[in-house]
Each structure stands twice: as structure tokens, then as C-alpha cells.
Design a protein around this motif. Sequence first.
Motif, PDB file in Angstrom:
ATOM      1  N   LEU A 248       0.826  -1.209   0.000  1.00 30.98           N
ATOM      2  CA  LEU A 248       0.000   0.000   0.000  1.00 30.98           C
ATOM      3  C   LEU A 248       0.862   1.262   0.000  1.00 30.98           C
ATOM      4  N   SER A 249       1.923   1.250   0.821  1.00 29.99           N
ATOM      5  CA  SER A 249       2.823   2.405   0.881  1.00 29.99           C
ATOM      6  C   SER A 249       3.543   2.603  -0.445  1.00 29.99           C
ATOM      7  N   SER A 250       3.989   1.509  -1.064  1.00 31.39           N
ATOM      8  CA  SER A 250       4.719   1.610  -2.333  1.00 31.39           C
ATOM      9  C   SER A 250       3.814   2.149  -3.446  1.00 31.39           C
ATOM     10  N   ILE A 251       2.568   1.697  -3.475  1.00 29.12           N
ATOM     11  CA  ILE A 251       1.627   2.180  -4.490  1.00 29.12           C
ATOM     12  C   ILE A 251       1.434   3.688  -4.352  1.00 29.12           C
ATOM     13  N   CYS A 252       1.265   4.140  -3.112  1.00 29.86           N
ATOM     14  CA  CYS A 252       1.107   5.586  -2.881  1.00 29.86           C
ATOM     15  C   CYS A 252       2.354   6.348  -3.299  1.00 29.86           C
ATOM     16  N   VAL A 254       4.579   5.531  -5.544  1.00 30.77           N
ATOM     17  CA  VAL A 254       4.695   5.556  -7.008  1.00 30.77           C
ATOM     18  C   VAL A 254       3.816   6.657  -7.591  1.00 30.77           C
ATOM     19  N   TYR A 255       2.596   6.762  -7.104  1.00 29.18           N
ATOM     20  CA  TYR A 255       1.696   7.801  -7.597  1.00 29.18           C
ATOM     21  C   TYR A 255       2.206   9.194  -7.238  1.00 29.18           C
ATOM     22  N   ILE A 256       2.768   9.340  -6.038  1.00 28.84           N
ATOM     23  CA  ILE A 256       3.314  10.638  -5.632  1.00 28.84           C
ATOM     24  C   ILE A 256       4.473  11.038  -6.537  1.00 28.84           C
ATOM     25  N   THR A 257       5.303  10.050  -6.902  1.00 34.11           N
ATOM     26  CA  THR A 257       6.457  10.323  -7.756  1.00 34.11           C
ATOM     27  C   THR A 257       6.040  10.676  -9.182  1.00 34.11           C
ATOM     28  N   LEU A 258       5.038   9.978  -9.685  1.00 32.58           N
ATOM     29  CA  LEU A 258       4.640  10.164 -11.079  1.00 32.58           C
ATOM     30  C   LEU A 258       3.741  11.382 -11.286  1.00 32.58           C
ATOM     31  N   LEU A 259       2.892  11.682 -10.317  1.00 37.61           N
ATOM     32  CA  LEU A 259       1.961  12.795 -10.474  1.00 37.61           C
ATOM     33  C   LEU A 259       2.650  14.121 -10.223  1.00 37.61           C
ATOM     34  N   LYS A 260       2.316  15.101 -11.025  1.00 37.07           N
ATOM     35  CA  LYS A 260       2.920  16.419 -10.865  1.00 37.07           C
ATOM     36  C   LYS A 260       2.398  17.106  -9.620  1.00 37.07           C
ATOM     37  N   ASN A 261       1.094  17.014  -9.399  1.00 34.54           N
ATOM     38  CA  ASN A 261       0.480  17.599  -8.210  1.00 34.54           C
ATOM     39  C   ASN A 261      -0.380  16.544  -7.509  1.00 34.54           C
ATOM     40  N   PRO A 262       0.240  15.675  -6.720  1.00 33.19           N
ATOM     41  CA  PRO A 262      -0.535  14.644  -6.024  1.00 33.19           C
ATOM     42  C   PRO A 262      -1.510  15.256  -5.026  1.00 33.19           C
ATOM     43  N   SER A 263      -2.607  14.583  -4.803  1.00 34.66           N
ATOM     44  CA  SER A 263      -3.652  15.100  -3.917  1.00 34.66           C
ATOM     45  C   SER A 263      -3.200  15.101  -2.464  1.00 34.66           C
ATOM     46  N   TRP A 264      -3.904  15.888  -1.663  1.00 37.33           N
ATOM     47  CA  TRP A 264      -3.601  15.976  -0.230  1.00 37.33           C
ATOM     48  C   TRP A 264      -3.772  14.619   0.425  1.00 37.33           C
ATOM     49  N   LEU A 265      -4.842  13.917   0.083  1.00 34.83           N
ATOM     50  CA  LEU A 265      -5.114  12.611   0.689  1.00 34.83           C
ATOM     51  C   LEU A 265      -4.016  11.611   0.376  1.00 34.83           C
ATOM     52  N   LEU A 266      -3.528  11.609  -0.863  1.00 28.51           N
ATOM     53  CA  LEU A 266      -2.470  10.686  -1.258  1.00 28.51           C
ATOM     54  C   LEU A 266      -1.178  10.981  -0.498  1.00 28.51           C
ATOM     55  N   LEU A 269      -1.786   9.574   3.039  1.00 25.40           N
ATOM     56  CA  LEU A 269      -1.963   8.128   3.171  1.00 25.40           C
ATOM     57  C   LEU A 269      -0.636   7.382   3.114  1.00 25.40           C
ATOM     58  N   ALA A 270       0.289   7.856   2.292  1.00 30.62           N
ATOM     59  CA  ALA A 270       1.587   7.182   2.144  1.00 30.62           C
ATOM     60  C   ALA A 270       2.319   7.049   3.487  1.00 30.62           C
ATOM     61  N   PRO A 271       2.515   8.135   4.242  1.00 32.97           N
ATOM     62  CA  PRO A 271       3.181   7.973   5.540  1.00 32.97           C
ATOM     63  C   PRO A 271       2.352   7.207   6.560  1.00 32.97           C
ATOM     64  N   VAL A 272       1.018   7.287   6.458  1.00 32.89           N
ATOM     65  CA  VAL A 272       0.172   6.513   7.375  1.00 32.89           C
ATOM     66  C   VAL A 272       0.448   5.019   7.202  1.00 32.89           C
ATOM     67  N   PHE A 273       0.490   4.554   5.941  1.00 28.82           N
ATOM     68  CA  PHE A 273       0.783   3.147   5.671  1.00 28.82           C
ATOM     69  C   PHE A 273       2.218   2.800   6.056  1.00 28.82           C
ATOM     70  N   THR A 274       3.149   3.755   5.883  1.00 30.67           N
ATOM     71  CA  THR A 274       4.549   3.505   6.234  1.00 30.67           C
ATOM     72  C   THR A 274       4.718   3.247   7.719  1.00 30.67           C
ATOM     73  N   VAL A 275       3.975   3.984   8.537  1.00 29.65           N
ATOM     74  CA  VAL A 275       4.114   3.889   9.988  1.00 29.65           C
ATOM     75  C   VAL A 275       3.277   2.753  10.568  1.00 29.65           C
ATOM     76  N   CYS A 276       2.360   2.191   9.780  1.00 31.78           N
ATOM     77  CA  CYS A 276       1.477   1.136  10.288  1.00 31.78           C
ATOM     78  C   CYS A 276       2.248  -0.093  10.753  1.00 31.78           C
TER      79      CYS A 276
END
Length: 312
Positions: A248-252, A254-266, A269-276
Motif C-alpha cells: 500500500l505504501s509503495s503504491i502511494c 509511485v503515484y506521488i512520484t509520477l503525479l505532478k500535483n498529487p492530492s492531499w489525501l495521497l 496516506l503514504a506515511p500513514v501506511f509507512t508507519v502502520c
Amino acid sequence: MSSRDLVIGIVFLSQTIVGVLGNFSLLYHYVFLYFIGCKLRNTDLILKHLIVANSLVLFSRGVPLMMATLGWKQFPSDFGCKLLFYVHRVGRGVSIGSTCLLSIFQAITISPRNSRWAELKAKAPKYISLSMSLCWLLFMLVNIPIPMYVTSKWRNDTIKKIKNFGYCFAVSNNITVSLFAAWLSFPDALCLGLMLCASSSMLSILYRHKQRVRHIHRTNLSPRSSPEFRATKIILLLVSTFVSFYALSSICQVYITLLKNPSWLLMKLAPVFTVCFPTISPFVLMRRDSSVSRHLTTWVRKMKSLNLLISI
């Protein structure tokens, strides 16, 4: 502060508090067993390193994100940002490596005598300390470039991509981002592959073991599995927990890296999954260490016997 920032801040706060308490409780357990003279398992050394790695992730990622989300304005300096990201990446890598080594050594431990792992049974415990040292060294070296791409100041640069992590900024250009991502992902992918292979081997061994003892279960008896197989089931639960949150963290990411302006939620969510995983893993491992009460009871009995002899 908006309501959504407050909610995410509370989530980070809860994860950090629960994770720190869980990891320190488990560490206290091992320190206690050491001082009362109990013999620890060979894999307990790996678990100690996993606890330290989890704690590094919680303090270097969970705490800054919690403070930034809850409105803390005292952001770290440029050196502080570089240090936090480097420590987080090393802790995350060692957490992956420790979980991988734990699954491999457990697969070797429960392997039957006529398997290809049999020759390693006696030798494997001798290499646990060396393996963990190499694991720390590997991820410390792999993540050396991290400080080059982290800064505490916003840069208005049209050539480079700027990612806002709430308390620090990541800077990269289109050419190097793919190479850098591949460089960081290679040891993670290697550990993940070895982890899955070891888990598959453990599942196969558990299945064959269940087939052999099936006739016992047909009787009215309710035999318990051996401690090795109970520990194996907990390690498989730990590995599946890690793989789930890592995916889940890796998917987030990847999207953060590829998207020019990733959403606030994305971005949240990435660090939330990282710390889980650092938050949940100590409680999974506590199920494995049901020997705490048994060791404590044995120690109390020894102390009572000693006091009785002294009084006599």
C-alpha cells in the motif's frame, strides 16, 4: 487548522504513541529476560534489531508528520531534514531486512532433516549477528544519496520537481528520479523476494506437518503444536502484515512520484501506511512471546526458593 488536518494529526499521534509503547514494551521484555538469566532464541537478536529499526521509523517519520499536521511551526533546519529522511530510510530498510532474515532463519529452523536446508541448521545461528551487521551497513550505504534530494526550504524551480512532505521538501529532476528510485528499490525488492520465498517454504512445511499429524486430530485429544510451529505461524502473520502495508505504501509512493500535483489525501496516506507496520508489529510479536509469563513465573519461583533457603 482544518478538520481534515486535525484527523490526520490524531492518526499520526495515535500511531506514534501506540507504536513507541509497543516497541519499548517488547524491548523491555528482552532486557528483563536477559537480566534474569533466561536463554533467548537464536532469532531474538533479529527481533531486537527490528524493534530498533521500527523505533527509528516512528521517531523520524511519525513524530515530525504529527507535529507538522497539528500545526507545529518550528520546522527542522536543512541539516535536520536531511538527517530525518536519512534515518527514516535506514530504519525502514533495516525493518525490511530484519523481517526478511527472520523469515529465512525460521524457515531453516523448522525444515525437516532430509531437506536442503538441513545442512544450514547448525550453521545458521552463528551468522545471525553478522547478517544483521551487514543489513545495517547495506542500507546505510544505499541511502547515502538521500540528503542530496532533501531540503527544508521551498525552491521555485521549474526544472526540478518539488514534493512537499509537510515539514521538508524533496527535490528531483525528471532524469534522475527514475534512476534514484530504482537504486533505492533494488535492495527492498531483493528482501521482499527472499521473504516471499521463505514464507512459501514455511507454508509448505506447515502443510506437510499438518498432513502427518492429521490422524491425531481424529481422536478426542487436542494436541498443541510445538513452540517452533507456533512461532512460525506468528512470523508468517508478521510477514503478511509487512507485505500488505509495504504494498500500500509503495503504491502511494509511485503515484506521488509520477503525479505532478498529487492530492492531499495521497500525500497523507503514504506515511500513514509507512508507519502502520512499526506500530502493529510489536503486538504481533508479543503473541509469539507468550513465554514472558512462563519465564517470569519460573524466576519468581527461583526467588522464593532462594529466600526460603536463606531463611532456613
